[in-house]
Design a protein around this motif. Structure first.
Motif, short mmCIF file in Angstrom:
data_model
loop_
_atom_site.label_atom_id
_atom_site.label_comp_id
_atom_site.label_asym_id
_atom_site.label_seq_id
_atom_site.Cartn_x
_atom_site.Cartn_y
_atom_site.Cartn_z
N LEU A 103 0.81 -1.22 0.00
CA LEU A 103 0.00 0.00 0.00
C LEU A 103 0.84 1.27 0.00
O LEU A 103 0.30 2.37 -0.17
CB LEU A 103 -0.95 -0.01 1.21
CG LEU A 103 -2.01 -1.11 1.19
CD1 LEU A 103 -2.87 -1.06 2.43
CD2 LEU A 103 -2.88 -1.01 -0.07
N SER A 104 2.16 1.13 0.17
CA SER A 104 3.03 2.31 0.08
C SER A 104 3.25 2.72 -1.37
O SER A 104 3.72 3.84 -1.63
CB SER A 104 4.37 2.03 0.75
OG SER A 104 5.10 1.04 0.03
N ARG A 105 2.91 1.85 -2.31
CA ARG A 105 3.10 2.16 -3.72
C ARG A 105 2.00 3.10 -4.21
O ARG A 105 0.89 3.14 -3.70
CB ARG A 105 3.06 0.87 -4.57
CG ARG A 105 4.12 -0.14 -4.21
CD ARG A 105 4.48 -1.02 -5.41
NE ARG A 105 3.36 -1.36 -6.26
CZ ARG A 105 2.74 -2.54 -6.27
NH1 ARG A 105 3.12 -3.49 -5.42
NH2 ARG A 105 1.76 -2.77 -7.11
N GLY A 106 2.32 3.83 -5.26
CA GLY A 106 1.34 4.75 -5.83
C GLY A 106 0.71 4.25 -7.11
O GLY A 106 -0.02 4.99 -7.78
N ASP A 107 0.97 2.99 -7.48
CA ASP A 107 0.49 2.47 -8.76
C ASP A 107 -0.44 1.28 -8.58
O ASP A 107 -0.47 0.36 -9.41
CB ASP A 107 1.68 2.06 -9.64
CG ASP A 107 2.52 0.96 -8.99
OD1 ASP A 107 2.34 0.70 -7.79
OD2 ASP A 107 3.36 0.37 -9.71
N LEU A 108 -1.21 1.27 -7.49
CA LEU A 108 -2.04 0.11 -7.20
C LEU A 108 -3.28 0.07 -8.10
O LEU A 108 -3.93 1.10 -8.33
CB LEU A 108 -2.48 0.12 -5.74
CG LEU A 108 -1.38 -0.10 -4.70
CD1 LEU A 108 -1.97 0.00 -3.29
CD2 LEU A 108 -0.70 -1.43 -4.90
N PRO A 109 -3.65 -1.12 -8.58
CA PRO A 109 -4.90 -1.25 -9.34
C PRO A 109 -6.08 -1.23 -8.38
O PRO A 109 -5.92 -1.33 -7.16
CB PRO A 109 -4.74 -2.61 -10.01
CG PRO A 109 -3.87 -3.40 -9.07
CD PRO A 109 -2.91 -2.39 -8.48
N TRP A 110 -7.28 -1.15 -8.94
CA TRP A 110 -8.46 -1.10 -8.06
C TRP A 110 -8.66 -2.43 -7.34
O TRP A 110 -9.25 -2.48 -6.26
CB TRP A 110 -9.71 -0.75 -8.89
CG TRP A 110 -10.16 -1.85 -9.82
CD1 TRP A 110 -9.74 -2.05 -11.10
CD2 TRP A 110 -11.11 -2.87 -9.55
NE1 TRP A 110 -10.37 -3.14 -11.66
CE2 TRP A 110 -11.24 -3.67 -10.73
CE3 TRP A 110 -11.90 -3.20 -8.45
CZ2 TRP A 110 -12.06 -4.76 -10.81
CZ3 TRP A 110 -12.74 -4.29 -8.53
CH2 TRP A 110 -12.82 -5.06 -9.71
N ARG A 111 -8.13 -3.49 -7.93
CA ARG A 111 -8.21 -4.80 -7.28
C ARG A 111 -6.80 -5.38 -7.18
O ARG A 111 -6.13 -5.54 -8.19
CB ARG A 111 -9.12 -5.74 -8.06
CG ARG A 111 -9.28 -7.11 -7.41
CD ARG A 111 -10.24 -7.98 -8.22
NE ARG A 111 -10.39 -9.30 -7.61
CZ ARG A 111 -11.18 -10.27 -8.10
NH1 ARG A 111 -11.87 -10.03 -9.22
NH2 ARG A 111 -11.27 -11.43 -7.48
N ILE A 112 -6.36 -5.69 -5.97
CA ILE A 112 -4.99 -6.17 -5.74
C ILE A 112 -4.94 -7.69 -5.83
O ILE A 112 -5.73 -8.37 -5.17
CB ILE A 112 -4.47 -5.69 -4.37
CG1 ILE A 112 -4.46 -4.17 -4.31
CG2 ILE A 112 -3.07 -6.25 -4.10
CD1 ILE A 112 -4.13 -3.62 -2.94
N ASN A 113 -4.04 -8.20 -6.64
CA ASN A 113 -3.81 -9.64 -6.73
C ASN A 113 -2.80 -10.01 -5.64
O ASN A 113 -1.59 -9.95 -5.83
CB ASN A 113 -3.27 -10.00 -8.12
CG ASN A 113 -3.09 -11.50 -8.30
OD1 ASN A 113 -2.99 -12.25 -7.33
ND2 ASN A 113 -3.04 -11.94 -9.55
N TRP A 114 -3.31 -10.40 -4.47
CA TRP A 114 -2.43 -10.60 -3.33
C TRP A 114 -1.50 -11.79 -3.51
O TRP A 114 -0.38 -11.79 -3.00
CB TRP A 114 -3.25 -10.75 -2.05
CG TRP A 114 -3.75 -9.42 -1.56
CD1 TRP A 114 -5.02 -8.95 -1.60
CD2 TRP A 114 -2.96 -8.39 -0.97
NE1 TRP A 114 -5.08 -7.66 -1.08
CE2 TRP A 114 -3.82 -7.31 -0.69
CE3 TRP A 114 -1.60 -8.26 -0.68
CZ2 TRP A 114 -3.38 -6.12 -0.11
CZ3 TRP A 114 -1.14 -7.08 -0.10
CH2 TRP A 114 -2.03 -6.03 0.18
#
Length: 511
Positions: A103-114
């Motif tokens: 979550l520190s990244r600024g390029d996250l998609p709306w759905r995270i592939n954990w």
């Protein structure tokens, strides 16, 4: 070269009439480790907060790779790929290690592939000299482990310039060498530039290429480390030569029965498993017993159990032969005092004034309390002014919220409250985390004075140098158990480090 150069020209910042930074100009060469030295209040934190946009500078210029940039908020510094590891932690305690990193990244998609993120994170961890369990909740991490996570976060984000604010204060010497060795090598390889705030001359001499010294908001010197000496740097910092010495005179006191005795103590951790397992230890009057260990091996849980912040599930604790359960009434009657780590979290109420925090021990006793119920505000202020003067708390304003003070002055205030009465037992945990030489000397000397006055002092520290200077005996904790004990006079750093890493079996009959 990925590494960035950084330069300030005429950087200035004021808080009201107080000039925190006054026309500071210095340059950090790309691909180097640059040390920033100065006492608490010298302007170091103000300067670096301006560089990352947390508290923008009021005047002056910032040049990155020789081009001027306006940094007015953290987004500006992030776009320039400048990151910072703060002295006080910025991790989210309610999330796991993996969630904090992702979550520190600024390029996250709306759905995270954990599943994919965990695979990527594990590969990242495998390249690092120190590792954390990515599934572990941050709330269960000790201070040293949180510091590791802060550093890992910046490396994970692939910053090109990283500012480190006291990065090794709660790391063992081995961990500190691993961390700084990694940063130094990355700088040499041109991948990273490091600006490091530190108070440890060994770190400057071993890992820094250049050094800049601030005093009272002004830049008083910049030099290549190879062209200066420890004594000269100390003189620049304080106006006189001082390298952090403490009085070592220790009168021989008669051997007495233990003042603090811990027998078979079991303390659950945050996840239900035992963090401290069958721990037995005794401390006699006029003795400092140090507990060394890598962060996360039960030190935090042991301290919290002894201070009433965490229940213990087995074993007993005795003070002066009496059963002890860390209740406030018991602590006052048996004269048990403490200097815990992270004092703003564990020993203070940040929003209350310095005077009110200094009264937390005795607000319900005369002369602060009248007729058994009414607090005499004038008496509270008189007490605060006296303690502020004796312990050199700055600024000397008893009405100022304690949360607005620097780390060193918060610890001085806690020291003033805890070390003014007759002390039977003193429980201390990482007491000089992130403090300057003057504060370190003051606190160390007060601990020696308490020991010489007959107090039984239990000192938990992740700084071996501190234990070797202060302790009479050193015992090592690993995985919640005491595994080794030695006299501080004959202690061997290599042997201590081996036991800290768990190379030997636990003690069969702890002292």
């Amino acid at each position: 070269m990925r590494a960035l150069s950084l330069e300030t020209i005429g950087a200035s910042k004021s808080f009201g009439a107080f000039r925190a930074l006054d026309d500071v100009s210095f340059k950090v060469r790309a691909g180097t480790v640059h040390a920033l030295l100065g006492e608490n209040g010298a302007g170091k934190s103000t300067l670096v907060k301006g560089l990352i946009g947390y508290a923008p500078l009021q005047s002056g210029s910032i040049l990155v790779n020789n081009r001027e940039h306006a940094i007015t908020n953290p987004r500006d510094s992030h776009q320039l790929q400048i990151g910072m590891v703060y002295q006080h932690f910025t991790v989210a305690p309610g999330l796991s290690v993996a969630e904090n990193l992702v979550l520190s990244r600024g390029d996250l998609p709306w759905r995270i592939n954990w599943a994919a993120e965990h695979e990527r994170l594990q590969a990242f961890m495998d390249r690092m000299p120190f590792r954390l369990d990515i599934q572990r909740p941050v709330s269960s991490l000790a201070a040293g482990e949180k510091q590791k996570l802060e550093i890992l976060k910046q490396l994970y984000l692939e910053r090109r310039l990283v500012i480190l604010d006291e990065p090794t204060s709660v790391l063992t010497p081995q961990e500190a060498d691993e961390v700084l060795g990694l940063m130094h090598q990355m700088a040499r390889d041109g991948e990273l530039t490091v600006l490091m705030i530190t108070h440890k001359f060994r770190e400057v001499s071993t890992y820094a290429d250049d050094v800049t010294v601030l005093r009272k908001g002004r830049c008083v010197a910049s030099s290549a480390v190879a062209d200066t000496t420890t004594q000269e740097m100390a003189t620049w910092m304080m106006g006189h030569a001082q390298t952090g010495s403490v009085g070592t005179e220790r009168p021989t006191l008669p051997v007495q029965a233990p003042q603090l005795q811990i027998v078979g103590l079991d303390v659950p951790g945050d996840r239900g498993k035992l963090a401290v397992k069958g721990l037995s230890l005794s401390v006699r009057p006029g003795e400092i017993v140090g507990i060394a260990g890598i962060s996360g091996n039960g030190q935090r849980e042991l301290t919290e159990a002894l201070l009433g912040q965490r229940p213990f599930s087995g074993g007993q604790v005795f003070i002066d032969g009496q059963p002890y359960h860390a209740k406030r009434e018991q602590m006052q009657r048996l004269r048990v005092f403490s200097l815990p780590e992270e004092p703003l979290r564990n020993a203070c109420i940040a929003g209350l004034s310095v005077a009110d925090n200094l009264a937390l021990r005795n607000f319900d006793h005369a002369p602060l309390c009248l007729h058994g119920w009414r607090i005499d505000r004038a008496a509270v202020t008189v007490q605060a002014r006296s303690l502020i003067e004796r312990f050199q708390v700055t600024p000397n304003d008893p009405d100022r919220p304690i949360g607005t003070l620097s780390g060193g002055n918060v610890q001085r205030a806690v020291l003033a409250r805890e070390l003014t009465d007759d002390i039977a037992v003193l429980i201390v945990s990482n007491p000089v985390f992130g403090l300057d030489f003057a504060s370190v000397d003051l606190i160390h000397q007060r601990l020696i004075d308490a020991r010489n006055n007959g107090a039984a002092v239990l000192l938990l520290s992740e700084d071996l140098d501190e234990l070797l200077v202060l302790a009479d005996r050193i015992t090592v904790i690993h995985d919640g158990e005491l595994v080794f004990e030695t006299s501080a006079l004959t202690a061997d750093r290599t042997e201590l480090g081996r036991h800290m890493a768990g190379a030997e079996q636990p003690l069969q009959e702890p002292a």
